[in-house]
Design an enzyme around this catalytic site. Structure first.
Site, PDB file in Angstrom:
ATOM      1  N   HIS A 157       0.824  -1.207   0.000  1.00 11.05           N
ATOM      2  CA  HIS A 157       0.000   0.000   0.000  1.00 11.05           C
ATOM      3  C   HIS A 157       0.863   1.265   0.000  1.00 11.05           C
ATOM      4  CE1 HIS A 157      -3.686   2.063   0.055  1.00 11.05           C
ATOM      5  NE2 HIS A 157      -4.346   1.318   0.902  1.00 11.05           N
ATOM      6  N   ASP A 367      -9.727 -12.426 -16.346  1.00  7.84           N
ATOM      7  CA  ASP A 367      -9.745 -13.682 -17.095  1.00  7.84           C
ATOM      8  C   ASP A 367      -8.335 -13.948 -17.628  1.00  7.84           C
ATOM      9  OD1 ASP A 367     -10.090 -15.808 -18.779  1.00  7.84           O
ATOM     10  OD2 ASP A 367     -11.635 -14.865 -20.023  1.00  7.84           O
TER      11      ASP A 367
END
Length: 469
Positions: A157, A367
């Site tokens: 982060h 995907d």
């Protein structure tokens, strides 16, 4: 779901497929990178169910992921480097850890049916609160007994917000599909402009710390009908119908207030913080693939008339706080103004609730060549707030999953709160089957208005923006 037994069977380092040029050797943190958060990790786990007709074996899956990962790291080269203090990433191509693990005692269907958030942290390569880790990114491929698998990713982060992690994962998936022969897979190159917009400062302080006390995370699901009920409930006569996240934030916060007042102490100061995506607030707006911590914080202290959730203007106050994060605010930030407005207090005990999430973005468009994931899970470690709430859309995009991190006693009260349970989907609890739920009582929806429909577009955000701190 039982306790997961995860055994790492291999580990290797994946380096970019081509070396990073010398002039890109130092990736400097922006001012927002430096000040927003400590060196912790955001995680995302993509779950893929076994498909015996089209799915290759796990060795082929692993090799395919490693090959495409090496390719995408040439675009996202800072992820293959190493952090240097609170100043920059040394883009030295040392590479990314790639772990393969077996989940020995659980089928994937059990996880999908009854997920326990605190167990799912075993499916990523790093401890999320490891503040001493200098590696920006790691991958863990988890293989289940049934043949299903999960791709666990965790990103520092300090270098990226949740949207940056999502855009990286989508670029990785697109490259993987191209390797499979899909030449139409669209790949967006990241724009590393954060430090140009918010230049580096030479200090090491961050405004948010990691929680020191033990916290627990639970998952709650709100279906479309209950979300619409709350949107109508919180709509006043002077404001546009609140967004789904605005309404859910107001509702969950009101229940935090109600259960915290059970201890008899009513002098608490409650504050609400929303993480706001800055990209659409620039003039002109920044593209989604702008990389970094391009976020800020909108703070409000809404008033609650009583503990029976007769709230006045909660969603309106949240919207007003977020509306202040505008072009003028961004210019002040760029001029050196401090965006840390989260630590001030007017005296008394302060209870802070932070709301963030990745709603309205195509989280399931990951995907890699075997179809879209069956489920996507995202997580932050506990931070030094009393309550942390992460919103993620369900796969059909109609409902919203809320991951709530708080003290165990707070979540226990929440799971017994009748007002809260009335609005949660019947599979409200993912980890406490021994607790008895109250019957789900559906209050009729108010009459629809012209603001009932929320338009969804992958390239746009609501007034609140997509948030994931």
């Amino acid at each position: 779901m039982t306790t997961l037994e995860v055994e790492v069977i291999s580990k290797e380092i994946i380096k970019p497929s081509s070396p990073t040029p010398d002039h890109l050797r130092h990736y400097r943190y922006s001012f927002l990178d430096q000040t927003s958060l400590p060196q912790i990790y955001i995680s995302m786990v993509l779950f893929f169910e076994f498909n015996g007709q089209t799915q290759p074996n796990i060795t082929e899956i692993s090799n395919h992921l490693k090959t495409s990962l090496a390719e995408v790291l040439t675009l996202y080269y800072p992820l293959a480097g190493r952090a240097h203090d609170n100043l920059y990433i040394d883009c030295n191509d040392k590479g990314v850890p790639f772990l393969v693990a077996h989940v020995n005692n659980c089928k994937l269907s059990y996880v999908l049916r009854d997920p326990i958030p605190d167990e799912l942290t075993k499916l990523v390569a790093f401890e999320l609160d490891d503040v001493d880790n200098k590696i920006p990114f790691g991958v863990q491929l988890n293989v289940f007994e049934c043949g299903g698998f999960a791709i666990g990713q965790c990103i520092s982060h300090k270098i990226a917000d949740g949207l940056s992690m999502l855009m990286f994962s989508r670029a990785w998936a697109a490259i993987a599909r191209r390797v499979h022969g899909d030449q139409e897979a669209e790949i967006h190159r990241p724009e590393f402009i954060s430090a140009t917009l918010f230049p580096t400062k030479f200090f090491t302080q961050t405004c948010i710390g990691v929680a020191k006390n033990k916290l627990v995370t639970k998952r709650f699901v709100f279906d479309a009908s209950n979300i619409e009920y709350l949107r109508a409930r919180y709509a006043g006569t002077t404001m546009k119908r609140p967004s789904r996240v605005e309404a859910l934030s107001a509702f969950i916060w009101s229940r935090f207030v109600a259960i915290s007042n059970d201890d008899g102490i009513h002098e608490k100061l409650h504050s609400v913080i929303h993480v706001v995506n800055l990209r659409p607030r620039f003039d002109p707006p920044l593209p989604l693939h702008s990389f970094g911590n391009l976020i800020s914080f909108a703070c409000s202290t809404p008033s609650l008339l009583n503990t029976r959730e007769e709230c006045y203007g909660l969603a309106r106050q949240v919207r007003e706080a977020i509306s202040k994060i505008d072009k003028g605010y961004i210019k002040k930030l760029q001029g050196g103004a401090d965006h840390d407005n989260m630590t001030s207090s007017d005296g008394g005990e302060k209870v802070t609730s932070l709301f963030t999430g990745l709603c309205k973005f195509p989280l399931y468009d990951n995907d890699f060549g075997w179809g879209k994931p069956s489920w996507v899970y995202a997580r932050l470690p506990g931070l030094n707030f009393n309550n942390l709430v992460i919103f993620i859309e369900t796969k059909d995009a109609n409902g919203i999953e809320a991951y709530i991190t708080s003290a165990e006693e707070v979540l226990t009260k929440l799971q017994r709160d009748a007002e809260f349970l009335q609005r949660v989907y019947p599979s409200w609890s993912c980890s406490s089957p021994s607790l008895t739920t109250v019957p789900i009582c559906r209050t009729p929806l108010p009459k629809p208005t012209e603001f009932d429909q929320e338009t969804k577009c992958p390239n746009q955000t609501s007034d609140m923006g997509s948030r994931f701190s």
